[in-house]
Design a protein around this motif. Structure first.
Motif, PDB file in Angstrom:
ATOM      1  N   GLU A 208       0.840  -1.207   0.000  1.00  0.00           N
ATOM      2  CA  GLU A 208       0.000   0.000   0.000  1.00  0.00           C
ATOM      3  C   GLU A 208       0.870   1.250   0.000  1.00  0.00           C
ATOM      4  O   GLU A 208       0.561   2.240  -0.678  1.00  0.00           O
ATOM      5  CB  GLU A 208      -0.906  -0.008   1.229  1.00  0.00           C
ATOM      6  N   MET A 209       1.940   1.209   0.735  1.00  0.00           N
ATOM      7  CA  MET A 209       2.841   2.345   0.826  1.00  0.00           C
ATOM      8  C   MET A 209       3.519   2.624  -0.522  1.00  0.00           C
ATOM      9  O   MET A 209       3.598   3.768  -0.974  1.00  0.00           O
ATOM     10  CB  MET A 209       3.875   2.060   1.912  1.00  0.00           C
ATOM     11  N   LYS A 210       3.979   1.558  -1.174  1.00  0.00           N
ATOM     12  CA  LYS A 210       4.641   1.721  -2.467  1.00  0.00           C
ATOM     13  C   LYS A 210       3.670   2.240  -3.527  1.00  0.00           C
ATOM     14  O   LYS A 210       4.056   3.005  -4.415  1.00  0.00           O
ATOM     15  CB  LYS A 210       5.241   0.390  -2.917  1.00  0.00           C
ATOM     16  N   LYS A 211       2.419   1.831  -3.428  1.00  0.00           N
ATOM     17  CA  LYS A 211       1.417   2.281  -4.405  1.00  0.00           C
ATOM     18  C   LYS A 211       1.185   3.776  -4.278  1.00  0.00           C
ATOM     19  O   LYS A 211       1.030   4.485  -5.287  1.00  0.00           O
ATOM     20  CB  LYS A 211       0.110   1.510  -4.195  1.00  0.00           C
ATOM     21  N   LEU A 212       1.163   4.284  -3.040  1.00  0.00           N
ATOM     22  CA  LEU A 212       0.987   5.724  -2.836  1.00  0.00           C
ATOM     23  C   LEU A 212       2.179   6.501  -3.382  1.00  0.00           C
ATOM     24  O   LEU A 212       2.020   7.574  -3.975  1.00  0.00           O
ATOM     25  CB  LEU A 212       0.805   6.015  -1.346  1.00  0.00           C
ATOM     26  N   LEU A 213       3.370   5.965  -3.201  1.00  0.00           N
ATOM     27  CA  LEU A 213       4.556   6.631  -3.735  1.00  0.00           C
ATOM     28  C   LEU A 213       4.574   6.586  -5.256  1.00  0.00           C
ATOM     29  O   LEU A 213       5.004   7.539  -5.910  1.00  0.00           O
ATOM     30  CB  LEU A 213       5.819   5.977  -3.170  1.00  0.00           C
ATOM     31  N   ALA A 214       4.093   5.475  -5.833  1.00  0.00           N
ATOM     32  CA  ALA A 214       4.135   5.308  -7.282  1.00  0.00           C
ATOM     33  C   ALA A 214       3.257   6.311  -8.011  1.00  0.00           C
ATOM     34  O   ALA A 214       3.574   6.732  -9.130  1.00  0.00           O
ATOM     35  CB  ALA A 214       3.721   3.887  -7.653  1.00  0.00           C
ATOM     36  N   VAL A 215       2.146   6.734  -7.390  1.00  0.00           N
ATOM     37  CA  VAL A 215       1.239   7.672  -8.065  1.00  0.00           C
ATOM     38  C   VAL A 215       1.700   9.118  -7.926  1.00  0.00           C
ATOM     39  O   VAL A 215       1.038  10.021  -8.445  1.00  0.00           O
ATOM     40  CB  VAL A 215      -0.200   7.542  -7.534  1.00  0.00           C
ATOM     41  N   GLY A 216       2.818   9.348  -7.226  1.00  0.00           N
ATOM     42  CA  GLY A 216       3.382  10.689  -7.223  1.00  0.00           C
ATOM     43  C   GLY A 216       3.596  11.343  -5.880  1.00  0.00           C
ATOM     44  O   GLY A 216       4.167  12.438  -5.820  1.00  0.00           O
ATOM     45  N   TYR A 217       3.170  10.729  -4.786  1.00  0.00           N
ATOM     46  CA  TYR A 217       3.360  11.355  -3.476  1.00  0.00           C
ATOM     47  C   TYR A 217       4.834  11.307  -3.078  1.00  0.00           C
ATOM     48  O   TYR A 217       5.555  10.342  -3.370  1.00  0.00           O
ATOM     49  CB  TYR A 217       2.505  10.661  -2.420  1.00  0.00           C
ATOM     50  N   ASP A 218       5.283  12.355  -2.419  1.00  0.00           N
ATOM     51  CA  ASP A 218       6.685  12.453  -2.020  1.00  0.00           C
ATOM     52  C   ASP A 218       6.997  11.622  -0.782  1.00  0.00           C
ATOM     53  O   ASP A 218       8.170  11.298  -0.547  1.00  0.00           O
ATOM     54  CB  ASP A 218       7.051  13.919  -1.745  1.00  0.00           C
ATOM     55  N   GLY A 219       5.994  11.317   0.023  1.00  0.00           N
ATOM     56  CA  GLY A 219       6.234  10.550   1.233  1.00  0.00           C
ATOM     57  C   GLY A 219       4.967   9.876   1.710  1.00  0.00           C
ATOM     58  O   GLY A 219       3.859  10.172   1.240  1.00  0.00           O
ATOM     59  N   VAL A 220       5.134   8.967   2.670  1.00  0.00           N
ATOM     60  CA  VAL A 220       4.010   8.220   3.224  1.00  0.00           C
ATOM     61  C   VAL A 220       4.062   8.317   4.739  1.00  0.00           C
ATOM     62  O   VAL A 220       5.131   8.184   5.348  1.00  0.00           O
ATOM     63  CB  VAL A 220       4.046   6.740   2.791  1.00  0.00           C
TER      64      VAL A 220
END
Length: 455
Positions: A380-392
């Motif tokens: 889930e964390m990697k998916k959020l980063l993949a769509v463009g977020y700078d951090g989780v």
């Protein structure tokens, strides 16, 4: 007494100005309502009067709440709202607690905000002197350009030897300059590999998990130090005791502890911010930034952002809905956090941050974006980063858990494709710090080194 007369008689409300009763629809202007001290008998009358209605709607008319921040305009349970209403206006005594707990209801965001406003009212009285350190922290503009440790940590500029924001930046080699020039010619100057940041939310409990204590520690400073040693870029320290189990002394302890092990990591004060004096508290404690909840501050968000800028305090604006994100963008917020959890209802929408990722500029844009809320796996964390977020942001999952190193390494030990490539179907491809494709670790994905993977 009728439902309407109870309010008119006990609270002395002028129905022409402050309330409208129409077939069960109750509209109360809380901002102008007198906080009258009532007897238990009168509170009981109000409680019984409200509880007689199965459900009703309350659009709060304060300068804080935005009634458009929820997903659905559903009727509010009468008994739950009444308990919140009573709790927010009764004096802070043991009677209030017993009455509230007797209904078996946990504190929600509405009651937490009203409680916080009452606490801040008393705090303002305690720090009314102009020579008070908190007032001085709020009253002086920053001298010169202060170091923006929070934004730098969220973008991990210190890990990029060629980033101009890095005080130890090196001169770019010739091959790097030539590659950037080619990208610029093709309109892809910002299409470079990214580095994700890991933010840990230090808390013992949460409004999102009522009645559950998922971490036990003596000092948040020790936890913050341990997380930073493991590689966390930013630590959130919750200072609201009733909702999250923390206090200001732990924030000061965390600042001191983190500074002792890493001068680049940032410490952020997380609280239910309803008053400007809380910005002074964060500044006086030495925090690098503070979290502002868009759904709580509403139209007042811009004023808080302006004051924070004046006193040299960085901010992170927490949003959940599209309207809240747009309000943060309109207020020129620099750091924005999109949460999957609806603060108003407490419900979790796992895809919310992914759906709102398109509202922000691409890689390397002027706005630093992070996401969180209910993150339980590294996938889930990697998916959020993949769509463009700078951090989780990860909280409960790593609190009191041995999985913290796993989560931190999953973010820091790899590079990310530019956000513009998020729709290219490359979600399962991972790159190391040098930009080379990694063979793992992955879950349920065949590995070329596994002899049985393609049999």
């Amino acid at each position: 007494f009728s439902f309407e007369n109870v309010f008119h008689f006990v609270l002395n409300i002028d129905p022409a100005q402050n309330s409208i009763f129409d077939e069960g629809l109750l509209l109360i202007s809380i901002a102008t309502m007198p906080a009258t001290t009532l007897s238990l008998h009168n509170w009981a009358l109000i409680f019984l009067g409200l509880s007689s209605a199965s459900s009703f709607q309350i659009p709060f008319q304060t300068n804080r709440f935005n009634p458009c921040t929820t997903h659905h305009d559903e009727p509010i349970n009468a008994q739950k709202t009444c308990a919140t209403f009573i709790h927010s206006f009764m004096p802070a005594t043991t009677t209030t607690t017993s009455l509230h707990s007797s209904r078996g209801k946990q504190e929600d965001l509405y009651s937490a905000v009203h409680r916080k406003e009452y606490e801040m009212k008393r705090l303002n009285q305690q720090h009314a002197a102009l020579s008070d350190p908190i007032r001085m922290a709020m009253g002086y503009a920053q001298d010169g350009v202060e170091r923006k440790r929070l934004a730098a940590a969220l973008r991990r500029v210190y890990d990029d030897p060629y980033n101009t924001a890095n005080p130890n930046a090196k001169e770019k080699p010739k091959d790097v300059v030539e590659r950037e020039q080619k990208l610029l010619e093709h309109g892809m100057a910002e299409a470079t590999m990214r580095r994700g940041s890991f933010i840990v939310d230090i808390k013992r409990r949460s409004l999102s998990y009522p009645g559950e204590q998922f971490a036990r520690y003596d000092d948040a400073g020790l936890v913050a130090e341990a997380m930073v040693r493991l590689g966390a870029d930013v630590v959130f320290v919750n200072v609201d005791y009733q909702s999250y189990g923390g206090d200001l002394s732990e924030l000061k302890s965390a600042v001191k502890a983190v500074r002792g092990v890493n001068d680049q990591a940032a410490v952020v004060m997380k609280d239910i911010v309803v008053d400007e004096i809380q910005l002074g508290l964060a500044k006086d404690a030495g925090a690098d930034g503070i979290v502002l909840i868009a759904g709580v501050l509403g139209p007042a968000l811009e004023n808080f952002l302006n004051l924070a800028t004046i006193i040299g305090l960085e901010t992170i604006v927490e949003c959940h809905t599209r309207n809240e994100v747009q309000a943060a963008l309109d207020a020129l917020a620099q750091n924005i956090m999109v949460s999957n959890r609806d603060r108003i209802t407490g419900e979790l929408y796992p895809e919310q941050a992914i759906k709102l990722a398109g509202m922000f500029p691409g890689s390397g844009g002027p706005i630093v974006t992070i996401a969180g809320g209910g993150v339980e796996t590294t996938e889930e964390m990697k998916k959020l980063l993949a769509v463009g977020y700078d951090g989780v942001v990860v909280g409960k999952t790593v609190m009191g858990s041995a999985r913290a190193p796993e989560f931190i390494r999953s973010v820091r030990d790899r590079t990310l494709l530019p956000a513009e490539f998020s729709q290219w179907g490359l979600d399962d491809v991972e790159f190391d710090m040098d930009g080379n494709i990694m063979s793992g670790p992955k879950r349920n994905i065949p590995d070329a080194s596994d002899n049985n993977a393609f049999s």
